[in-house]
Design an enzyme around this catalytic site. Sequence first.
Site, short mmCIF file in Angstrom:
data_model
loop_
_atom_site.label_atom_id
_atom_site.label_comp_id
_atom_site.label_asym_id
_atom_site.label_seq_id
_atom_site.Cartn_x
_atom_site.Cartn_y
_atom_site.Cartn_z
N ASP A 37 2.41 -0.67 3.68
CA ASP A 37 1.27 -0.29 4.52
C ASP A 37 0.00 -1.05 4.13
O ASP A 37 -0.28 -1.25 2.94
CB ASP A 37 1.03 1.22 4.34
CG ASP A 37 0.12 1.80 5.40
OD1 ASP A 37 0.15 1.31 6.54
OD2 ASP A 37 -0.62 2.73 5.09
N GLU A 38 -0.76 -1.49 5.13
CA GLU A 38 -2.15 -1.93 5.00
C GLU A 38 -2.37 -3.02 3.96
O GLU A 38 -3.24 -2.93 3.09
CB GLU A 38 -3.05 -0.73 4.68
CG GLU A 38 -3.11 0.29 5.79
CD GLU A 38 -4.03 1.46 5.48
OE1 GLU A 38 -4.62 2.00 6.43
OE2 GLU A 38 -4.18 1.83 4.29
N VAL A 39 -1.62 -4.10 4.05
CA VAL A 39 -1.90 -5.28 3.24
C VAL A 39 -2.98 -6.10 3.96
O VAL A 39 -2.78 -6.49 5.11
CB VAL A 39 -0.64 -6.11 3.00
CG1 VAL A 39 -0.98 -7.43 2.32
CG2 VAL A 39 0.36 -5.32 2.16
#
Length: 837
Positions: free
Chosen positions: A514-516
């Site tokens: 998630d959310e790199v």
Amino acid sequence: MKIINILSLSLICLMACSGKREGNNVTAPITLKWRVSDHSQQHANESLSTLTLLNTTEEALPKNGWKLYFNIGNIKIAEGDSSHLHTRHVNGDFFLLEPDSSFAGLNVGDSLKVNVTSRRFKNLTDFPNGFYIVLESDSSKGISIPFSIDTPAYVRQHEEMLNAKIYDQNTRISAVDSNQIPPLFPTPKYYKRNEGVFKLNAQTTISADTAFLAEAKYLAKTLGEFTGSEIDVLQQQNTATIQIQQKKLASNEAYELEITSQHIVIRASGSAGAFYAIQSIKTLTAPDLWKNKQKEISLPSLVVQDEPRFAHRAFMLDVARNFQPKDQVKKVLDLMALYKLNVFHFHLVEDEGWRLEIPGLPELTEVGAHRGHTRDEKDRLLPSYGSGPTTDNLSGNGFYSRKDFIEILRYAKDRHIEVITEIETPGHARAAIKAMDERYARLKAEGKEKEASMYLLRDLADKSSYESVQGFHDNVINVALPSVYTFLTKVSDELIAMYAEAGAPLRTIHFGGDEVPNGVWENSPAVQKLMASNVAIKSPEDLWYYYFNKLHEMLASRELFLSGWEEVGLRKVTAADGTKKMEVEKRFVHNNFYLDVWNNLSGNEDLAYKLANAGYKVVLTNVTNMYVDLAYNPSFYEMGQYWGGYVDIEKPFSFIPYDYYKNQTEDEKGNPLKSGHFSGKEKLTAFGKTNIVGVQSPLWAEKITSKEKQEYLLLPKILGLVERAWAPDPSWARSGNQEEYQKAWSAFLHTVAKRELARLDFYNGGYLYRVSTPGVKKIGDKIHANIQLPGFTIHYTTDGSEPTIKSPVYKDPLPFEKGMKFSAFNNQGRSGRSVQL
């Protein structure tokens, strides 16, 4: 007895004693007060505030040699401020305020106003917390600073408008006859009421086929707790008054339940079905049964044929950002078991904490499980979410030993709950990165260079620049390093060993994804080296497939499959105009990846359906309906975030899994959706429908610093998920008939309020669910009030004091009086937050 509601206590602590929790005895050199000074539409996306520093000690605050630390989403000094103080972003949500060369100090008794801007304040969640000061004379420790908030002037009008809106919403709830309410919760697939009752007492006996002896003993123990009598378990005895029999049914979780005046018969294919039949018996009992033992219990005669709608009925608990002790986790598992949720997604790893002991890697918990003031993060992480300067803060610090985790796994297994452990990577991994940095430094200092690099998670020469959504610039694992896979293999194998020792089922490990943020790996020599040796990797963006393919291969070799967040099934591509967008990654679709898809925000409404249609196994985790950590409503006083909208008990209840466009009537900002909003969005295909494996509600813990706050956000809204996960597809979802929906909604609220919340007052020691605020509206010269939860009582005062159980009961509209307050109370006299006119 004086009754104080839990939320009020938490708000008082936030406003009056933030920072005092650390227990050091050093006198704070200043106190702080925060006041929002401009919240007008001129500043649509930010608030202008004044932070007042007051010197209440006997010594002057020096003109230099100190720093004031705190946690907030973002902040900067406002234009025109003359305080000679400035802010600096440290990392994540961690900021500091320090003097410049012109600061003159703060004399005894003097105050100083600092004008700052920050993101727009909508509720108490937005305000800073965790203030502490560090003096140059002893920079190794911090001194907690008292902090209070002046309620902004704009709040009153906003609250009155919201109270009126809640009143209008509550008018949709109609009275429901008890015969219109299903006898079980969640609603079974089929039931028929019959005449008569079964009387359960000391003479009751239980028999079970050999396959169900464990369930029979569990039932005997449960019934014994009710009656205070020991219940006998007989093996394969047809004379027993309760019989558990094996019968081939549609699934392992299906069951049949027959109750007559003479006997109870449970039939199931597998032990899970027999267990769920027992949970159904528990929800057939009187709600207050857990308060006092009763020598005889009456159960209604009925026939039930039941099975779940979805095989994957999940609740995700985040204990990484703020920790919860083992006993509280077990209490959550008991709640899940009662309501037939069967997947516990255990979020143990984040930027702000690593919460599981891994043998051979002690730094993961020695460093990664603790937060507090630090100059180098060698023995703890920097403070986050107001955890303060020392490591005795219970929410910011803690972990599960190997023994604890095995105990949790066994506890879940006994309740037919599968535990999916999440090791968040490659982003949200700062706790692990910092821990392995410390391991590297320690071993390198001992001259063990090769051993030191064995589990390193970052390229020491990496010059890439990025910032995550949460404000971190050093929280992403470098997936080009071979040591990363050595680390993750080590962690996976230790997890496998723990599951094996617990005898718990293990099918998958969740590796996040998630959310790199943009910018990672772009200036990493390790990445450049890998690209030079692997022609398939043409840019850092190609590392995404490389990384998750290696994890897939590692898990597959251990006969496990990979779970992750939706980004695992996506790839970033460059469009003709140079912009970058996300598309479905087709190369993984046949690998049995389970994806938790949360993003149905504007522009991504159809993402879950796209992934399911492509072939991924999808767990619907839609933020707008399933994120129970979001605030119940837009009240300034409600805890919880709101970036994905507001989620109350109706949002998950109204969710239509196979066509959720129907239930989404507003965007994440609360604005009504225009007609045709979903035109052009991809619809779920027949093939895609076979890939929707279940539904899930997450409880993220940024603001959950106590078990009381956890239960407040969890209940009652999780009961909406329970109904949608188990109950058959309701006819209103297929027909779109609003009148039919309102009847079902009313019946559901009667079930929840009169039966299940009344049960949860006592079950398992009691749960501190949220008691909803009354709807209050001025109509003409009268004040009208109502409540969402049928059977709860509204009390009021007219002198501005807080209503108590002894205050007058609201029955009919009242003449308006300035300062009137209204509170709802449950049957045990516990109140919710009051609302005021």
